[in-house]
Design a protein around this motif. Structure first.
Motif, PDB file in Angstrom:
ATOM      1  N   GLU A  80       0.842  -1.196   0.000  1.00  0.00           N
ATOM      2  CA  GLU A  80       0.000   0.000   0.000  1.00  0.00           C
ATOM      3  C   GLU A  80       0.879   1.249   0.000  1.00  0.00           C
ATOM      4  N   ILE A  81       1.965   1.168   0.747  1.00  0.00           N
ATOM      5  CA  ILE A  81       2.890   2.319   0.772  1.00  0.00           C
ATOM      6  C   ILE A  81       3.478   2.544  -0.618  1.00  0.00           C
ATOM      7  N   ILE A  82       3.795   1.469  -1.312  1.00  0.00           N
ATOM      8  CA  ILE A  82       4.339   1.584  -2.676  1.00  0.00           C
ATOM      9  C   ILE A  82       3.322   2.274  -3.588  1.00  0.00           C
ATOM     10  N   PHE A  83       2.055   1.856  -3.481  1.00  0.00           N
ATOM     11  CA  PHE A  83       1.033   2.483  -4.336  1.00  0.00           C
ATOM     12  C   PHE A  83       0.861   3.960  -3.984  1.00  0.00           C
ATOM     13  N   LEU A  84       0.890   4.260  -2.684  1.00  0.00           N
ATOM     14  CA  LEU A  84       0.777   5.666  -2.261  1.00  0.00           C
ATOM     15  C   LEU A  84       1.932   6.481  -2.829  1.00  0.00           C
ATOM     16  N   LEU A  85       3.122   5.885  -2.809  1.00  0.00           N
ATOM     17  CA  LEU A  85       4.295   6.587  -3.331  1.00  0.00           C
ATOM     18  C   LEU A  85       4.141   6.867  -4.819  1.00  0.00           C
ATOM     19  N   TYR A  86       3.654   5.877  -5.547  1.00  0.00           N
ATOM     20  CA  TYR A  86       3.502   6.052  -6.991  1.00  0.00           C
ATOM     21  C   TYR A  86       2.533   7.200  -7.294  1.00  0.00           C
ATOM     22  N   ARG A  87       1.383   7.172  -6.609  1.00  0.00           N
ATOM     23  CA  ARG A  87       0.377   8.211  -6.867  1.00  0.00           C
ATOM     24  C   ARG A  87       0.894   9.581  -6.428  1.00  0.00           C
ATOM     25  N   LEU A  88       1.717   9.572  -5.395  1.00  0.00           N
ATOM     26  CA  LEU A  88       2.270  10.843  -4.913  1.00  0.00           C
ATOM     27  C   LEU A  88       3.265  11.422  -5.923  1.00  0.00           C
ATOM     28  N   PHE A  89       4.207  10.578  -6.381  1.00  0.00           N
ATOM     29  CA  PHE A  89       5.197  11.066  -7.352  1.00  0.00           C
ATOM     30  C   PHE A  89       4.517  11.590  -8.614  1.00  0.00           C
ATOM     31  N   ALA A  90       3.531  10.825  -9.080  1.00  0.00           N
ATOM     32  CA  ALA A  90       2.861  11.182 -10.334  1.00  0.00           C
ATOM     33  C   ALA A  90       1.879  12.335 -10.147  1.00  0.00           C
ATOM     34  N   LEU A  91       1.782  12.812  -8.904  1.00  0.00           N
ATOM     35  CA  LEU A  91       0.837  13.882  -8.563  1.00  0.00           C
ATOM     36  C   LEU A  91      -0.598  13.498  -8.902  1.00  0.00           C
ATOM     37  N   GLN A  92      -0.866  12.200  -8.839  1.00  0.00           N
ATOM     38  CA  GLN A  92      -2.257  11.749  -8.978  1.00  0.00           C
ATOM     39  C   GLN A  92      -3.006  12.046  -7.675  1.00  0.00           C
ATOM     40  N   THR A  93      -2.277  11.955  -6.563  1.00  0.00           N
ATOM     41  CA  THR A  93      -2.815  12.431  -5.287  1.00  0.00           C
ATOM     42  C   THR A  93      -1.709  13.256  -4.648  1.00  0.00           C
ATOM     43  N   ALA A  94      -2.051  14.446  -4.254  1.00  0.00           N
ATOM     44  CA  ALA A  94      -1.057  15.287  -3.583  1.00  0.00           C
ATOM     45  C   ALA A  94      -1.787  16.316  -2.754  1.00  0.00           C
ATOM     46  N   GLN A  95      -1.129  16.825  -1.767  1.00  0.00           N
ATOM     47  CA  GLN A  95      -1.720  17.795  -0.853  1.00  0.00           C
ATOM     48  C   GLN A  95      -0.989  19.110  -1.052  1.00  0.00           C
ATOM     49  N   PHE A  96      -1.714  20.119  -1.523  1.00  0.00           N
ATOM     50  CA  PHE A  96      -1.071  21.392  -1.869  1.00  0.00           C
ATOM     51  C   PHE A  96      -1.297  22.498  -0.857  1.00  0.00           C
ATOM     52  N   ASN A  97      -2.238  22.307   0.043  1.00  0.00           N
ATOM     53  CA  ASN A  97      -2.629  23.395   0.932  1.00  0.00           C
ATOM     54  C   ASN A  97      -1.591  23.592   2.021  1.00  0.00           C
ATOM     55  N   SER A  98      -0.800  24.629   1.893  1.00  0.00           N
ATOM     56  CA  SER A  98       0.287  24.817   2.856  1.00  0.00           C
ATOM     57  C   SER A  98      -0.214  25.264   4.226  1.00  0.00           C
ATOM     58  N   PHE A  99      -1.497  25.607   4.325  1.00  0.00           N
ATOM     59  CA  PHE A  99      -2.047  25.933   5.640  1.00  0.00           C
ATOM     60  C   PHE A  99      -2.520  24.675   6.371  1.00  0.00           C
ATOM     61  N   ASN A 155      -1.202   9.515 -16.309  1.00  0.00           N
ATOM     62  CA  ASN A 155      -2.479   8.882 -15.942  1.00  0.00           C
ATOM     63  C   ASN A 155      -2.347   7.375 -15.826  1.00  0.00           C
ATOM     64  N   GLU A 156      -1.136   6.880 -16.088  1.00  0.00           N
ATOM     65  CA  GLU A 156      -0.944   5.420 -16.051  1.00  0.00           C
ATOM     66  C   GLU A 156      -1.197   4.896 -14.660  1.00  0.00           C
ATOM     67  N   SER A 157      -1.736   3.680 -14.605  1.00  0.00           N
ATOM     68  CA  SER A 157      -1.875   3.037 -13.303  1.00  0.00           C
ATOM     69  C   SER A 157      -0.566   2.317 -12.981  1.00  0.00           C
ATOM     70  N   PHE A 158      -0.391   1.981 -11.728  1.00  0.00           N
ATOM     71  CA  PHE A 158       0.858   1.353 -11.305  1.00  0.00           C
ATOM     72  C   PHE A 158       1.123   0.070 -12.083  1.00  0.00           C
ATOM     73  N   LEU A 159       0.068  -0.726 -12.265  1.00  0.00           N
ATOM     74  CA  LEU A 159       0.266  -2.049 -12.860  1.00  0.00           C
ATOM     75  C   LEU A 159       0.295  -2.030 -14.382  1.00  0.00           C
ATOM     76  N   SER A 160       0.077  -0.876 -14.982  1.00  0.00           N
ATOM     77  CA  SER A 160      -0.004  -0.854 -16.443  1.00  0.00           C
ATOM     78  C   SER A 160       1.366  -0.871 -17.113  1.00  0.00           C
ATOM     79  N   PHE A 161       2.436  -0.706 -16.334  1.00  0.00           N
ATOM     80  CA  PHE A 161       3.754  -0.569 -16.934  1.00  0.00           C
ATOM     81  C   PHE A 161       4.180  -1.845 -17.660  1.00  0.00           C
ATOM     82  N   ALA A 162       4.008  -2.982 -16.975  1.00  0.00           N
ATOM     83  CA  ALA A 162       4.421  -4.250 -17.590  1.00  0.00           C
ATOM     84  C   ALA A 162       3.604  -4.517 -18.845  1.00  0.00           C
ATOM     85  N   ALA A 163       2.302  -4.180 -18.786  1.00  0.00           N
ATOM     86  CA  ALA A 163       1.440  -4.406 -19.945  1.00  0.00           C
ATOM     87  C   ALA A 163       1.912  -3.569 -21.135  1.00  0.00           C
TER      88      ALA A 163
END
Lengths: 222, 404
Positions: free
Chosen positions: A159-178, A203-211
């Protein structure tokens, strides 16, 4: 040309089958080497072996990550390369550029099994060095990566790996500095708020790379 | 569990007489089947009370009346107006620190008792500091605090007596964790899936880098004050029975009293075979000399646990490698403090090298320290330390300096 095609997951593959994926020779060697030195209490050793095997299977089936080092002697300590765009800004004035991969160090301590952990406590970006990301801290503190205010007790490494992937790709990120829940680089958070048109980085999903690799290989053969 | 000496000792107000009003023995009965030295046993108790609310405050007061050797109270909260409804406090106490109010009360009742308090959470109590207590009373309001108390006390082999209430059912509970060995139950052995979920929900961690956690504001204790007092007194009595060997053993049991039926149920607590918590009781072992003057090899040999061990020292991280701003990695091989991991200049550019989070170990495998195993801990950066632990897969040894 000799093209090596990965042993991809079966068509009906889902993550619950990760533990049953047969490991190839390379990945078996990584797993067995780490398992041979696995230490800690019996429950922790079992947990580490399960986590490690899933992690290695994930690396094998996805090809998104390549494991460089796996140490199970005390914590789960893994160093890997993830194929994902990483925003970088070597100079404060720009321009921004994108590294093609992230080298990450991940430490999963025994306490994480039973206590919720701060989101910044698991992973550090080892390379590239000048990440320009709201949730990646400065180099001076090891480019810690914040995955959220807190991660629940017993969170799985995959789960941490998936969170990292989405974070790097800015698919999920937190921008509010407050909001203290995640922003480790206020300047980058501000910059990305003004450049939302650039996200997500993929927009790629984590598992789509091998495909996609297999598709490319098939096209080349044609 | 890293900051040391966070407890503030409480002294009598100026002009107050340190002489006790009465000797405890004047009201102590000769317990049927009890020991002859009951007063001395009670007087030797060193108790830490975690949580000084409606239950914990009553426990503190009772311990003071027993004139125990030492009472320490930790609670990060202050009394609110509603506290008067369930706590044994006057309205004037509203706004005061719960821990210090309880501490001052205990000191007035028993001037000769060493009393200290901290307006902090339990996790700020240092491991060496905790080791001097013979019992911990647990009366907190969140599962994470429970878990931390249980984990720390289990590794020290310190019994934990937990008092709690369920107001709607008019039920009071006392759980007595003996922590007698690896097969003894811990708090988490009884956690259900819902409780694990609650543990995850009720905690907020800040990203600001301190690692401190702030429990979210939880539900207040809804109970009649009588029930809170009853739970506290039952907890105290269970502890007294254990200490004085009165009646059937109470270790590793839960006592439940229901005021609707006036029925009492005692159930054995058992260890959950697949409990995810570490169940290792550290054997207290004498170090050859002051710990900072010992080498890791000396501690390893004194522990007698073989070579496949890990080391952990008081407040220190083992920095295997450091990294400079220029990106250059360099071998460190020393202990660094959690708050400041800076060490030495970079060989390439001369700027400060810092221990890198990925290359720092709280528990460091012996193999990682091999080139440094014969150097004294002080020379390896562990100067200001009170304890060190050596662990194998099955057993552990704890080295404590005599004066933390």
């Amino acid at each position: 040309m000799n093209t090596q095609i990965a042993t991809g997951p079966p068509a009906n593959f889902d993550l619950t089958q990760l533990g049953k994926v047969p490991l190839d020779e390379t990945h078996t060697f990584i797993f067995e080497s780490a398992r041979g030195a696995c230490g800690g209490s019996p429950m922790w050793r079992v947990r580490k072996e399960v986590e490690a095997r899933e992690l290695i299977a994930l690396a094998q089936v996805s090809e998104r990550i390549a494991i460089l080092m796996l140490d199970l002697r005390e914590d789960i300590r893994v160093q890997f390369i993830m194929r994902v765009p990483v925003p970088c800004m070597p100079s404060p004035d720009g321009p921004i550029h994108f590294a093609t991969a992230a080298e990450v160090g991940l430490v999963y301590p025994a306490t994480a099994v039973v206590e919720p952990q701060p989101g910044y406590s698991f992973a550090c970006l080892l390379r590239p060095l000048q990440a320009w990301h709201p949730n990646i801290g400065p180099f001076a503190t090891g480019q810690r990566i914040c995955l959220g205010p807190t991660l629940p007790a017993g969170v799985q490494t995959r789960e941490i790996i998936f969170l990292l992937y989405r974070l790097f790709a800015l698919q999920t990120a937190q921008f509010n500095s407050f909001d203290p829940a995640g922003v480790m680089n206020g300047a980058a958070a501000d910059w990305w708020q003004r450049n939302v048109d650039k996200i997500p980085l993929t927009n790629e999903s984590f598992l789509s790379f091998a495909a996609s690799l297999r598709a490319t290989a098939t096209e080349n053969n044609l | 569990m890293n900051n040391r000496n966070c407890l503030t000792e409480i002294s009598l107000p100026p002009g107050a007489s340190p002489a006790p009003l009465a000797d405890f023995g004047e009201r102590l009965p000769p317990f049927i089947g009890g020991p002859e030295d009951a007063a001395q046993r009670l007087a030797s108790v060193r108790a830490l009370v975690a949580g000084s609310g409606s239950v914990g405050l009553e426990v503190v007061e009772t311990l003071a009346r027993w004139k125990v050797a030492e009472i320490a109270v930790v609670d990060p909260k202050r009394f609110k107006g509603e506290s008067v409804l369930t706590h044994g406090i006057p309205p004037e106490a509203v706004g005061e620190s719960k821990a210090f109010y309880a501490g001052r009360l205990a000191k007035r009742i028993s001037p000769l008792t060493r009393v200290s308090a901290a307006e902090r959470g339990f996790e700020t109590i240092g491991f060496a500091e905790l080791a001097r207590f013979s019992v911990v009373f647990l009366a907190t309001d969140n599962l994470l605090a429970e878990l931390k108390v249980s984990q720390a006390c289990l590794s020290l082999g310190t019994p934990v007596v937990q008092g709690s209430v369920h107001g709607e059912c008019l039920c009071g509970h006392v759980r007595f964790f003996g922590h007698g060995g690896p097969e003894a139950p811990c708090v988490a052995c009884g956690y259900t899936r819902d409780e694990w979920a609650h543990l995850n929900r009720s905690t907020l961690y800040s990203c600001e880098g301190s690692g401190a956690n702030t429990p979210a504001e939880g539900q207040p204790t809804r109970s009649l004050s009588s029930l809170c007092s009853l739970a506290a007194q039952l907890a105290s009595l269970q502890f007294a029975r254990d200490l004085l060997g009165l009646g059937a053993p109470v270790r590793d049991t839960v006592l439940e009293y229901c005021a609707y039926t006036h029925q009492t149920v005692i159930t054995k607590l058992v260890r959950k075979p697949d409990c995810p918590c570490e169940h290792q009781v550290l054997r207290r072992t004498a170090a050859p000399r002051a710990i900072r003057n010992c080498s890791l090899r000396e501690l390893q040999e004194a522990a007698g646990l073989g070579t496949a061990v890990t080391f952990e020292v008081d407040g220190g991280l083992w920095a295997e490698q450091g990294r400079c701003e220029c990106g250059e990695w360099g071998a460190l091989g020393r202990f660094v403090s959690e708050s400041d991991t800076t060490y030495g200049p970079c060989q390439l550019c001369g700027k400060a090298t810092k221990g890198h989070p990925f290359q720092c170990h709280r528990r460091v495998p012996a193999a990682v320290t091999e080139p440094f195993r014969d150097q004294q801990l002080g020379a390896l950066g562990a100067v200001d330390i009170c304890w060190a632990a050596v662990r194998s897969n099955q057993h552990g040894a704890l080295f404590l300096d005599p004066t933390p």
